[in-house]
Design a protein around this motif. Structure first.
Motif, mmCIF file in Angstrom:
data_model
loop_
_atom_site.group_PDB
_atom_site.id
_atom_site.type_symbol
_atom_site.label_atom_id
_atom_site.label_comp_id
_atom_site.label_asym_id
_atom_site.label_seq_id
_atom_site.Cartn_x
_atom_site.Cartn_y
_atom_site.Cartn_z
ATOM 1 N N ASN A 1 0.819 -1.220 0.000
ATOM 2 C CA ASN A 1 0.000 0.000 0.000
ATOM 3 C C ASN A 1 0.851 1.267 0.000
ATOM 4 O O ASN A 1 0.457 2.283 -0.562
ATOM 5 C CB ASN A 1 -0.943 0.017 1.201
ATOM 6 C CG ASN A 1 -2.046 -1.022 1.087
ATOM 7 O OD1 ASN A 1 -2.377 -1.474 -0.013
ATOM 8 N ND2 ASN A 1 -2.600 -1.417 2.203
ATOM 9 N N GLN B 1 -7.957 -8.568 -0.680
ATOM 10 C CA GLN B 1 -8.274 -7.277 -1.297
ATOM 11 C C GLN B 1 -8.710 -6.261 -0.242
ATOM 12 O O GLN B 1 -8.439 -5.071 -0.368
ATOM 13 C CB GLN B 1 -9.363 -7.432 -2.356
ATOM 14 C CG GLN B 1 -9.662 -6.147 -3.101
ATOM 15 C CD GLN B 1 -8.475 -5.622 -3.885
ATOM 16 O OE1 GLN B 1 -8.175 -6.103 -4.949
ATOM 17 N NE2 GLN B 1 -7.787 -4.610 -3.362
ATOM 18 N N ASP C 1 -4.840 -1.531 -0.904
ATOM 19 C CA ASP C 1 -5.384 -0.386 -1.624
ATOM 20 C C ASP C 1 -5.217 -0.565 -3.130
ATOM 21 O O ASP C 1 -5.844 0.128 -3.915
ATOM 22 C CB ASP C 1 -4.647 0.901 -1.203
ATOM 23 C CG ASP C 1 -4.850 1.220 0.264
ATOM 24 O OD1 ASP C 1 -5.857 0.792 0.863
ATOM 25 O OD2 ASP C 1 -3.976 1.912 0.831
#
Length: 184
Positions: free
Chosen positions: A58, A77, A81
């Motif tokens: 991320n 998921q 991000d």
């Protein structure tokens, strides 16, 4: 343009750190799936910390495209991000056509058909944890191996790179930084 190619990180943050030393100067990273979970048939990697790996992915300043692997799930998921795309990722980068697919449910014949249909320059796969570079017509098929759960006899963990301008492809050993496979 330098493209990082990675697959089968399987939640191993420690191996991501090693890979990141080589990936951080890439313009984009293509990930062929199996990002966070080690999978029920695999041993738990020594550096297994999927939360920390999710945070690192991320925080990546380098854009990442991810194809869904057979060990990726909806809950993964929720931690990322970055979208996990399924089952294929198609990208047009610097005038070149790329397709990424994890490789667990595709045959060589299917890859040949997709290469022709989409006039692909690069087809990225993973799943086997064994690095590969081969040509199918004008397309380079690349499996970067695994960063953490190598199935090579020598257990070398690896990532790959594509230098778009020169067309060179390199798969390197994460420990030594040396080429284990290359195509010039």
């Amino acid at each position: 343009m330098k493209i990082g190619v990675i697959s089968d990180t399987h939640g191993d943050y420690r191996s991501w750190e090693k890979a990141w030393d080589f990936l951080k100067d890439s313009d984009i990273i293509l990930h062929a799936g199996d990002v966070l979970y080690h999978g029920p048939r695999n041993p738990i990697p020594e550096g297994y910390d999927p939360k920390k790996l999710a945070d690192a992915v991320n925080a990546s300043p380098v854009p990442i495209l991810i194809a869904e692997g057979n060990c990726d799930a909806y809950v993964d998921q929720m931690m990322l991000d970055v979208p996990i795309q399924t089952p294929y990722v198609f990208a047009f980068i610097e005038g070149k056509r790329f397709m990424i697919q994890h490789g667990h449910n595709i045959s060589d014949e299917d890859i040949h058909k997709l290469v022709k249909k989409y006039k692909l320059d690069y087809f990225i796969i993973g799943h086997t944890h064994i690095p590969l570079i081969k040509k199918i017509e004008n397309c380079v098929v690349i499996n970067p191996g695994s960063t953490s759960l190598s199935k090579r006899e020598d257990k070398i963990n690896s990532v790959g790179f594509i230098e778009v301008e020169s067309g060179s492809v390199h798969i390197i050993d994460l420990e030594s930084g040396k080429d284990i496979l290359f195509l010039e």
